[in-house]
Write a protein that holds these residues in place. Structure first.
Motif, PDB file in Angstrom:
ATOM      1  N   SER A  28      45.151  41.950  39.827  1.00  0.00           N
ATOM      2  CA  SER A  28      45.680  42.686  40.972  1.00  0.00           C
ATOM      3  C   SER A  28      44.703  43.778  41.396  1.00  0.00           C
ATOM      4  O   SER A  28      44.427  43.951  42.601  1.00  0.00           O
ATOM      5  N   TRP A  29      44.166  44.513  40.416  1.00  0.00           N
ATOM      6  CA  TRP A  29      43.238  45.601  40.747  1.00  0.00           C
ATOM      7  C   TRP A  29      41.982  45.053  41.411  1.00  0.00           C
ATOM      8  O   TRP A  29      41.513  45.606  42.417  1.00  0.00           O
ATOM      9  N   ASP A  32      42.596  44.015  44.991  1.00  0.00           N
ATOM     10  CA  ASP A  32      42.719  45.174  45.879  1.00  0.00           C
ATOM     11  C   ASP A  32      41.356  45.820  46.124  1.00  0.00           C
ATOM     12  O   ASP A  32      41.047  46.215  47.254  1.00  0.00           O
ATOM     13  N   SER A  35      39.330  43.632  48.463  1.00  0.00           N
ATOM     14  CA  SER A  35      39.856  43.665  49.838  1.00  0.00           C
ATOM     15  C   SER A  35      39.477  44.960  50.543  1.00  0.00           C
ATOM     16  O   SER A  35      39.417  45.007  51.778  1.00  0.00           O
TER      17      SER A  35
END
Length: 240
Positions: A28-29, A32, A35
């Motif tokens: 997830s990190w 992010d 992105s």
């Protein structure tokens, strides 16, 4: 509960849950960060970090020991014996880390293609080491890097996310350490002591010296096994 194989399985099951949690957090990190325009350089075949000393808790080492084939088992045996000889007379952590990087070669768990042979059960410390710079820096000896090049490296770090002056993501390393501490606490609650140390050494102790069986008998028996195998060095194994 009786201290038995069920106790060991409890420790391994918790380690597995912790690894799954960290894996989801890391993914997830990274998604992010990418992105938002950030770059993460870790990938398959990128193994410079595998020259670093990997330390882990007992449960994760036991899980690795249980899945090793004979070829990797022999590689771990050779690695542990070499490291045991290398650290004789070494008392300081920086010297140990430098010697490991310069003298030990790659992790004994790497296969012939340079990939991790135990990737599904690799320790938290491996999972949490996420690089924001090219992999060449993961194996660099900064004492040998020219001052101008070192300054350029430091200036290029994303200080909002790295554990400065390293190029590794701070929050992921911190999360890995917190999970390791939780694992140590559970071992302490079940066995009244905890074990932490070099991954290869702990795996060798589990495979060749039945450290798991000794741990079930208590701290004194575990310490006896570690000492008789010649690994009673604070930089290799700690019992607390």
């Amino acid at each position: 509960m009786t201290k038995s194989g069920d106790t060991l399985q409890q420790l391994i099951d918790q380690a597995k849950q912790q690894q799954m949690f960290l894996e989801m957090f890391v993914r997830s990190w990274v998604d992010d960060y990418r992105s938002g325009g950030g770059t993460v350089f870790c990938g398959k075949g990128c193994s410079n970090c595998c020259r670093l000393a990997v330390h882990t808790g007992f449960a994760e080492a036991l899980a690795v020991a249980r899945v090793l084939d004979e070829e990797r088992g022999r590689a771990v045996e050779t690695y542990a014996a070499k490291l045991r000889d290398l650290v004789r007379g070494v008392a300081e952590l920086p010297q140990y880390l430098r010697l490991h990087r310069d003298e030990m070669g790659g992790c004994p768990l790497l296969n012939g293609e340079g990939a991790c042979s135990v990737y599904p059960v690799r320790p938290l410390t491996c999972r949490s080491l996420i690089s924001t710079r090219d992999s060449a820096w993961c194996g660099a000896d900064f004492s040998k890097v020219a001052p101008q090049e070192r300054e350029a490296f430091l200036a290029g770090l994303d200080r909002k996310v790295v554990s400065f002056p390293s190029h590794y993501v701070a929050v992921l390393q911190d999360s890995g350490k917190e999970l390791e501490e939780a694992g140590a606490q559970q071992m302490g609650s079940l066995l009244d002591f905890s074990l932490y140390g070099n991954l290869g050494v702990l795996v060798q102790l589990c495979r060749a010296h039945d450290l798991a069986g000794a741990a079930l008998q208590g701290r004194g028996e575990a310490e006896r096994v570690i000492a008789e195998a010649g690994f009673d060095h604070p930089l290799l194994v700690t019992v607390s």
